[in-house]
Write an enzyme that holds these catalytic residues in place. Structure first.
Site, PDB file in Angstrom:
ATOM      1  N   GLU A 281      21.468  44.902  -7.009  1.00 29.94           N
ATOM      2  CA  GLU A 281      20.043  44.860  -6.713  1.00 29.94           C
ATOM      3  C   GLU A 281      19.421  45.936  -7.586  1.00 29.94           C
ATOM      4  O   GLU A 281      19.527  47.119  -7.303  1.00 29.94           O
ATOM      5  CB  GLU A 281      19.751  45.170  -5.239  1.00 29.94           C
ATOM      6  CG  GLU A 281      18.272  45.013  -4.927  1.00 29.94           C
ATOM      7  CD  GLU A 281      17.667  46.090  -4.038  1.00 29.94           C
ATOM      8  OE1 GLU A 281      16.586  45.848  -3.516  1.00 29.94           O
ATOM      9  OE2 GLU A 281      18.244  47.181  -3.886  1.00 29.94           O
TER      10      GLU A 281
ATOM     11  N   ASP B 225      23.148  47.879  -3.232  1.00 24.63           N
ATOM     12  CA  ASP B 225      21.772  48.250  -2.891  1.00 24.63           C
ATOM     13  C   ASP B 225      21.238  49.296  -3.880  1.00 24.63           C
ATOM     14  O   ASP B 225      21.938  50.257  -4.211  1.00 24.63           O
ATOM     15  CB  ASP B 225      21.784  48.834  -1.467  1.00 24.63           C
ATOM     16  CG  ASP B 225      20.401  49.048  -0.906  1.00 24.63           C
ATOM     17  OD1 ASP B 225      19.684  48.054  -0.747  1.00 24.63           O
ATOM     18  OD2 ASP B 225      20.041  50.207  -0.623  1.00 24.63           O
TER      19      ASP B 225
HETATM   20  C1  NOJ Z   1      16.867  47.551  -0.755  1.00 27.66           C
HETATM   21  C2  NOJ Z   1      17.111  46.769   0.490  1.00 27.66           C
HETATM   22  O1  NOJ Z   1      17.113  45.402   0.180  1.00 27.66           O
HETATM   23  C3  NOJ Z   1      16.008  47.165   1.447  1.00 27.66           C
HETATM   24  O2  NOJ Z   1      15.972  46.334   2.580  1.00 27.66           O
HETATM   25  C4  NOJ Z   1      16.189  48.608   1.807  1.00 27.66           C
HETATM   26  O3  NOJ Z   1      15.120  49.018   2.629  1.00 27.66           O
HETATM   27  C5  NOJ Z   1      16.214  49.489   0.555  1.00 27.66           C
HETATM   28  N1  NOJ Z   1      17.020  48.936  -0.480  1.00 27.66           N
HETATM   29  C6  NOJ Z   1      16.740  50.855   0.885  1.00 27.66           C
HETATM   30  O4  NOJ Z   1      18.112  50.812   1.123  1.00 27.66           O
END
Ligand code: NOJ
Ligand code: MG
Length: 525
Positions: free
Chosen positions: A274, A203
């Site tokens: 991500e 993440d």
């Molecule tokens: C990316 C995640 O996909 C999202 O759902 C989340 O709110 C943010 N990062 C914060 O962790």
């Protein structure tokens, strides 16, 4: 697919844990619910599943606010349930990717509680980014950074200091320059690797390390503060912004360390980032041979409905990853963005375009990520204000992401559509979803579900052997023609039917009427 480096060609299915399947009737999806529905994924023909965070969490951002990284939230089950899920998935030939949230903890994590209790200047505060404020009495935040969810990225505590949170105020950012932070996460990686998971989705991978000075963001003319999240712009066309909070060079040391940890384990374990980076080149830095294995390529998802735009994304992506030897990835939907049939206009046209974009994506080299419910053609749901739960809704008053997170319809003719044995789902499902359930679509050759099954089966016959090269044979604003190995793909983004090139039709995303109609793609062999 159990070949070495399985992730290079895998199709991975994202499970949003709250909304996939509910085993105990509390209206919230859970781990036993996922285990019970794994045959759906096997029948669909995917290779792996990625499960969104199921760790102990107050659920302020639905699990992306972790209070304990090495336990399961009782809402979702137990560690034994997590083990049973992994075992069953492996029996069915599916790999398991779990979600790791290293940029921030929950404000209910023991470290943050200790930081608040210990006060300014303490070693406990040094694991987070606490600073004094600016202005008279330090009443102004330490810098001008904005939260991705809206409003200032700083919150003031009772003793007058401020802490940084690039997301919600319940998600304090860790200081990755502090050695204990790296040690904590190495332990977390090992904990889940020891339990047999095959990989991690990381993440906010581009966010861990901030520019050390925590200086103000410089805002150019016509720009506003913030970003680092979906902007609606294609990476290809984006003008670069000043982002001292994202994508700092030191972040790569973190992933080099993690790669060494993964490489010390048996099997083929993987990391996928991500990373909402600003360019394809900066994305490629995350997938150098000694860092992560993959990064989500959001430029496919951000591209407008234009053959030229899709062609540019294909070429740009392949050019960016080739020098580092990484496998490209493709994605159209996830739990943070508007579902792609709706993005493409909704209704029958939106769905036709969505199927065409999916079929084009599935022909490309590398791996594809699917989001639960896209195989049913689900659209974004207009969730009533009283049911919205996304923290960005509470911070900004803007609609937020709940509409792509509505629980899956499995069968039956009314809510909860077999999502669980009973109970109200945590967000209400639409009253008109009966024709969209897995049961209703199974066996109907025109359904989106059977289309996905057929497309994934067709992909399996050539994806591992067709090589990494794609030849873009032609693309104007309307029609994209590309060839990969034995397959030619034609995508019609225009308004007129176009003649089909020679070749045998392997699969089409919709009916072919003596040519290739608008909003349709075809594979020819
Ligand atoms: C990316 C995640 O996909 C999202 O759902 C989340 O709110 C943010 N990062 C914060 O962790
Ligand atoms: Mg439940």
């Amino acid at each position: 697919m159990t070949s070495p480096e399985w992730w290079r060609h895998a199709v991975t299915y994202q499970v949003y844990v709250r909304s996939f399947a509910d085993s105990d009737g509390d209206g919230v999806g859970d781990l036993p619910g996922i285990t019970g529905r794994l045959p759906h994924l096997r029948d669909l023909g995917v290779d792996a599943l990625w499960i969104t965070p199921f760790y102990t969490s107050p659920q302020k951002d639905h699990g992306y606010d972790v209070a304990d990284y090495t336990d399961v939230d009782p809402l979702f089950g137990s560690l034994a349930d997590a083990d049973a899920l992994t075992t069953r998935a492996h029996e069915l030939g599916l790999k398991v990717i779990v979600d790791l949230v290293p940029n921030h903890t929950s404000s209910e994590h023991a470290w943050f509680a200790a930081a608040l209790a210990a006060g300014p200047g303490s070693p406990e505060r040094a694991r987070y980014l606490f600073r004094d404020g600016r202005g008279p009495d330090g009443a102004e935040p330490p810098n001008n950074w904005q939260s991705v969810f809206g409003g200032p990225a700083w919150t003031r505590v009772d003793d007058g200091q401020w802490y940084l949170h690039l997301f919600d105020s319940t998600q304090p950012d860790l200081d990755w320059r502090h050695p204990e932070v790296g040690d904590l996460f190495e332990g977390v990686l090992r904990f889940w690797l020891d339990r047999g998971v095959d990989g991690f989705r990381i993440d906010v991978a581009h966010g861990l390390v901030k520019e050390e000075s925590l200086r103000d963001q410089v805002v150019g003319e016509g720009e506003s503060l913030g970003s680092g999240a979906p902007t609606g712009e294609s990476m290809v066309e984006r003008t670069l912004r000043d982002e001292p909070m994202w994508d700092q060079p030191e972040v790569h040391d973190v992933y080099r360390r993690w790669r060494r940890v993964l490489d010390s384990y048996d099997g083929d374990r993987m990391l996928v980032a991500e990373a909402w980076t600003q360019t394809a080149e900066s994305m490629a830095r995350f997938v150098r041979p000694d860092e992560m294995h993959q990064a989500f390529n959001f430029s496919w998802l951000l591209a407008p409905w234009s053959a030229k735009a899709f062609a540019d994304v294909v070429t740009g992506t392949l050019e960016a990853v080739a020098p580092v030897g990484a496998s490209p990835t493709w994605v159209l939907s996830n739990h943070d963005v508007v579902r792609h049939p709706t993005r493409y206009g909704g209704g029958p046209v939106g769905l036709a375009r969505a199927r065409a974009a999916t079929l084009t994506m599935l022909a490309l080299p590398g791996s594809a990520y699917l989001y639960q419910g896209e195989e049913l053609g689900l659209e974004q749901v207009d969730v009533a204000p009283e049911h919205r739960q996304d923290p960005s809704w509470f911070r900004t008053g803007e609609v937020g992401r709940d509409g792509c997170r509505v629980p899956m319809p499995w069968g039956g003719t009314r809510p909860p559509y077999d999502f669980g044995p009973s109970g109200e789902p945590w967000i209400p499902q639409p009253a008109d979803w009966a024709p969209l359930t897995v049961a209703a679509q199974s066996g109907d050759p025109d359904s989106t579900l059977e289309f996905y099954r057929a497309a994934l089966a067709a992909r399996r016959t050539f994806a591992t052997t067709a090589g990494e090269d794609v030849e873009v044979i032609g693309s104007d604003a309307d029609v994209l023609v590309l060839r990969r190995g034995p397959v030619t793909v034609v995508l019609n983004c225009g308004t007129e039917s176009v003649p089909l090139p020679a070749g045998e039709v392997i699969i089409a995303s919709g009916p072919l009427a003596g040519g290739l109609p608008p909003d349709t793609a075809v594979w020819l062999g």
